[in-house]
Design a protein around this motif. Structure first.
Motif, mmCIF file in Angstrom:
data_model
loop_
_atom_site.group_PDB
_atom_site.id
_atom_site.type_symbol
_atom_site.label_atom_id
_atom_site.label_comp_id
_atom_site.label_asym_id
_atom_site.label_seq_id
_atom_site.Cartn_x
_atom_site.Cartn_y
_atom_site.Cartn_z
ATOM 1 N N VAL A 210 0.865 -1.174 0.000
ATOM 2 C CA VAL A 210 0.000 0.000 0.000
ATOM 3 C C VAL A 210 0.902 1.225 0.000
ATOM 4 C CG1 VAL A 210 -1.788 1.277 1.222
ATOM 5 C CG2 VAL A 210 -1.823 -1.203 1.245
ATOM 6 N N LEU A 211 0.613 2.165 -0.879
ATOM 7 C CA LEU A 211 1.427 3.374 -1.019
ATOM 8 C C LEU A 211 0.538 4.597 -0.891
ATOM 9 C CD1 LEU A 211 4.035 4.938 -1.789
ATOM 10 C CD2 LEU A 211 3.435 4.555 -4.189
ATOM 11 N N TRP A 212 0.975 5.540 -0.029
ATOM 12 C CA TRP A 212 0.297 6.819 0.140
ATOM 13 C C TRP A 212 1.288 7.938 -0.176
ATOM 14 C CZ3 TRP A 212 -4.872 7.012 1.428
ATOM 15 C CH2 TRP A 212 -5.432 5.831 1.922
ATOM 16 N N GLN A 213 0.806 8.993 -0.814
ATOM 17 C CA GLN A 213 1.630 10.156 -1.126
ATOM 18 C C GLN A 213 0.843 11.430 -0.859
ATOM 19 O OE1 GLN A 213 2.770 8.681 -5.275
ATOM 20 N NE2 GLN A 213 4.669 9.674 -4.638
ATOM 21 N N MET A 214 1.581 12.474 -0.470
ATOM 22 C CA MET A 214 0.940 13.757 -0.189
ATOM 23 C C MET A 214 1.956 14.876 -0.393
ATOM 24 S SD MET A 214 -1.141 14.934 3.224
ATOM 25 C CE MET A 214 -1.989 16.519 3.282
ATOM 26 N N ASN A 215 1.500 15.968 -0.956
ATOM 27 C CA ASN A 215 2.370 17.128 -1.150
ATOM 28 C C ASN A 215 2.542 17.879 0.168
ATOM 29 O OD1 ASN A 215 2.522 16.532 -3.875
ATOM 30 N ND2 ASN A 215 0.851 17.899 -4.422
ATOM 31 N N PRO A 216 3.721 18.438 0.428
ATOM 32 C CA PRO A 216 4.911 18.337 -0.422
ATOM 33 C C PRO A 216 5.862 17.225 0.047
ATOM 34 C CG PRO A 216 5.203 20.109 1.159
ATOM 35 C CD PRO A 216 3.870 19.462 1.461
ATOM 36 N N ASP A 217 6.190 16.341 -0.836
ATOM 37 C CA ASP A 217 7.279 15.368 -0.666
ATOM 38 C C ASP A 217 7.058 14.411 0.502
ATOM 39 O OD1 ASP A 217 8.402 16.902 -2.681
ATOM 40 O OD2 ASP A 217 9.543 18.125 -1.270
ATOM 41 N N MET A 218 5.826 14.023 0.765
ATOM 42 C CA MET A 218 5.541 13.056 1.818
ATOM 43 C C MET A 218 5.027 11.767 1.189
ATOM 44 S SD MET A 218 3.788 15.382 4.816
ATOM 45 C CE MET A 218 2.810 16.343 3.668
ATOM 46 N N TRP A 219 5.475 10.642 1.718
ATOM 47 C CA TRP A 219 5.019 9.345 1.229
ATOM 48 C C TRP A 219 5.180 8.296 2.322
ATOM 49 C CZ3 TRP A 219 8.937 5.806 1.423
ATOM 50 C CH2 TRP A 219 10.249 6.274 1.334
ATOM 51 N N TYR A 220 4.428 7.230 2.194
ATOM 52 C CA TYR A 220 4.476 6.109 3.129
ATOM 53 C C TYR A 220 4.126 4.837 2.363
ATOM 54 C CZ TYR A 220 3.215 2.888 6.881
ATOM 55 O OH TYR A 220 3.141 1.803 7.702
ATOM 56 N N GLY A 227 5.271 -13.422 5.076
ATOM 57 C CA GLY A 227 5.151 -13.370 6.523
ATOM 58 C C GLY A 227 5.949 -12.261 7.178
ATOM 59 N N SER A 228 6.726 -11.481 6.420
ATOM 60 C CA SER A 228 7.481 -10.346 6.943
ATOM 61 C C SER A 228 6.921 -9.051 6.367
ATOM 62 C CB SER A 228 8.970 -10.463 6.603
ATOM 63 O OG SER A 228 9.545 -11.607 7.198
ATOM 64 N N LYS A 229 7.102 -7.981 7.109
ATOM 65 C CA LYS A 229 6.550 -6.694 6.703
ATOM 66 C C LYS A 229 7.590 -5.609 6.919
ATOM 67 C CE LYS A 229 2.333 -5.901 7.847
ATOM 68 N NZ LYS A 229 1.119 -5.577 8.621
ATOM 69 N N ILE A 230 7.682 -4.708 5.959
ATOM 70 C CA ILE A 230 8.548 -3.550 6.093
ATOM 71 C C ILE A 230 7.712 -2.296 5.905
ATOM 72 C CG2 ILE A 230 10.554 -4.817 5.232
ATOM 73 C CD1 ILE A 230 10.297 -3.220 2.628
ATOM 74 N N HIS A 231 8.146 -1.235 6.579
ATOM 75 C CA HIS A 231 7.515 0.073 6.459
ATOM 76 C C HIS A 231 8.595 1.069 6.063
ATOM 77 C CE1 HIS A 231 4.204 -1.596 9.002
ATOM 78 N NE2 HIS A 231 5.214 -2.200 9.586
ATOM 79 N N ALA A 232 8.225 2.058 5.297
ATOM 80 C CA ALA A 232 9.122 3.149 4.945
ATOM 81 C C ALA A 232 8.283 4.385 4.699
ATOM 82 C CB ALA A 232 9.963 2.807 3.708
ATOM 83 N N GLY A 233 8.856 5.528 5.015
ATOM 84 C CA GLY A 233 8.096 6.749 4.856
ATOM 85 C C GLY A 233 8.972 7.971 4.845
ATOM 86 N N CYS A 234 8.357 9.094 4.547
ATOM 87 C CA CYS A 234 9.030 10.388 4.510
ATOM 88 C C CYS A 234 8.020 11.457 4.901
ATOM 89 C CB CYS A 234 9.599 10.662 3.111
ATOM 90 S SG CYS A 234 10.380 12.280 2.925
ATOM 91 N N ASN A 235 8.418 12.293 5.852
ATOM 92 C CA ASN A 235 7.552 13.390 6.275
ATOM 93 C C ASN A 235 7.917 14.706 5.612
ATOM 94 O OD1 ASN A 235 9.970 13.866 7.526
ATOM 95 N ND2 ASN A 235 9.123 14.153 9.585
#
Length: 473
Positions: A210-220, A227-235
């Motif tokens: 699942v990918l979310w994006q929002m201005n300016p320059d934010m994403w998750y 069975g494994s999960k990773i998260h990454a994001g930018c505020n």
């Protein structure tokens, strides 16, 4: 933060699409072998036994039933003149001569290692340089401009128009995408032979993201696989990542977009990424003539991304834009990392990712690539020519849902986790030699800590133990 994790777990079930087909989640999925254990009624009203379908390899294919394990010799095996002690002797000899089976723990450890490599390299890679959606595209200029630069600007204008136009893309405040992925570590080879082959269908790991994006320059992004999960994001100011083996950590270097978004999901960021690129020629990709745009990360960015014994030497991005449709059909990037261990030779890692984008369809007037595949090659080499190894991995993805301007999405959804360690981790930690890198970084940190303690001891005249005790308290 707990609030953010709860939000995304809820939103994944309630997607912006109003007419999404409900599919069983990971907690509600039916096991493929559950139907094999259902009881059947026989003709006499008795419950029939389930069919024997499990073979020694563990696959769910028809095989002969396994006999129960004998703890001793079969008393009814022979009616000849063998005595009881002779039968025991034959049974013991047969048990000692049996070939040892493969350890389940070692097989599981190998599978976890492959999964970690897949998630580390393909899970959430970043683009080479920093770009912002708020930066306007450069105007087409021919006077006093090199032909390579002006050609690239013209190609980007055609790409922006083919994706729906700049006015429509500028109206997008936030975006959401959900899809499925399939990854496989196909083979690992040395200079002389292939030492491990993973071409079997059992090695394929399936999952979703699942990918979310929002201005300016934010994403998750949240990706679950095997069975494994990773998260990454930018505020907008900090890029972070959370993996099961490293925990939450901040990424080195400037804020950069997510590479997965450039694979046909975010045309505006893609155009901004290649704003300073050069057109270096033409090439035919899958029978289609394409223009090639080349973008290189500047030395300042490479230095900011390097840390400790790991040094990023170069990072180059190539974009192949169709001459017929104007769309991006192929994306290739390669970066070279140099790792210098203490007292050893330097080791070089070259990571190359080739992505092919397919199935462009309009979503609210914006062209989005709904499927694609990536081929990754990890090439390790050192001082000697016979010491190199090559690892090949593959990924295929399909996009199921895309939505723009989702109501209710706020900046609070992109807050980094509270337990984030602000001691950054370099990109080399995701390579198979990452353990050595982390050990060297930890050793350097420990040396700096001891030097600080010694300086305090010299200035204040206190003992080391008292200083350490005060710092711990």
């Amino acid at each position: 933060m707990e609030r953010k994790q709860g939000f995304f777990s809820v939103v994944r079930g309630l997607s912006p699409a109003r007419t999404r087909r409900r599919s069983p989640g990971p907690g509600r999925s039916v096991s493929p072998g559950s139907g094999l254990l259902r009881r059947r009624r026989g003709s006499g009203g008795k419950v029939a036994q389930p069919e024997a379908v499990m073979s020694r390899s563990g696959s769910l294919r028809p095989a002969e039933a396994l006999s129960p394990l004998m703890e001793g010799p079969d008393p009814e095996e022979s009616e000849g003149g063998d005595s009881r002690m002779e039968r025991w002797g034959h049974w013991m000899k047969g048990q000692l001569c049996r070939a040892p089976s493969v350890s389940a723990s070692s097989s599981a450890a190998c599978q976890r290692s492959d999964l970690r490599l897949l998630l580390g390299v393909l899970g959430a890679p970043l683009a080479p340089v920093h770009v912002s959606n708020n930066d306007p595209l450069p105007h087409l200029s021919i006077k006093d401009t090199p032909i390579e630069t002006s050609s690239a600007q013209y190609i980007l204008q055609q790409y922006t128009a083919a994706c729906g136009g700049q006015k429509l893309q500028n109206a997008v405040v936030n975006a959401y995408a959900m899809g499925k992925v399939r990854m496989i570590a196909s083979d690992i080879e040395t200079a002389t032979k292939v030492i491990k082959s993973r071409n079997s269908s059992k090695a394929v790991e399936s999952g979703g993201f699942v990918l979310w994006q929002m201005n300016p320059d934010m994403w998750y992004v949240e990706l679950s696989l095997g069975g494994s999960k990773i998260h990454a994001g930018c505020n907008g100011k900090l890029v972070w990542r959370h993996t099961p083996w490293l925990g939450p950590h901040a990424a080195k270097g400037p804020v950069r977009p997510l590479r997965r978004a450039l694979q046909g999901l975010d045309p505006r960021s893609t155009a901004s990424m290649f704003a300073n690129a050069r057109c270096i020629g033409e090439k035919k990709i899958a029978g289609e003539d394409c223009f090639i745009l080349k973008l290189c990360a500047d030395p300042r960015t490479l230095k900011a991304r390097s840390e400790g014994p790991a040094e990023i030497i170069r990072h180059v991005l190539f974009g192949y834009f169709s001459q017929k449709s104007g769309l991006l059909v192929h994306l290739e990037d390669s970066h070279l990392t140099r790792i210098q261990t203490n007292g050893g030779d330097a080791v070089y890692w070259e990571t190359t990712i080739n992505s092919f984008l397919d199935d462009y369809r309009p979503v609210e007037g914006i062209m989005i690539a709904h499927s694609g595949r990536s081929i990754v090659t990890l090439f390790r080499f050192g001082e000697t020519a016979m010491s190199h190894t090559k690892t090949r991995m593959e990924e295929a993805w399909t996009i199921e849902e895309v939505a723009f301007n989702v109501p209710g999405l706020s900046v609070d959804c992109f807050i980094p986790p509270a337990e984030l360690r602000f001691s950054t981790v370099s990109e080399a930690c995701e390579l198979p030699q990452g353990e050595r890198v982390r050990t060297a970084v930890a050793a350097a940190a420990a040396a700096a800590y001891r030097a600080k303690v010694a300086a305090l001891e010299k200035s204040h005249g206190d003992s080391v133990n008292n200083i350490v005790l005060k710092m711990d308290i």
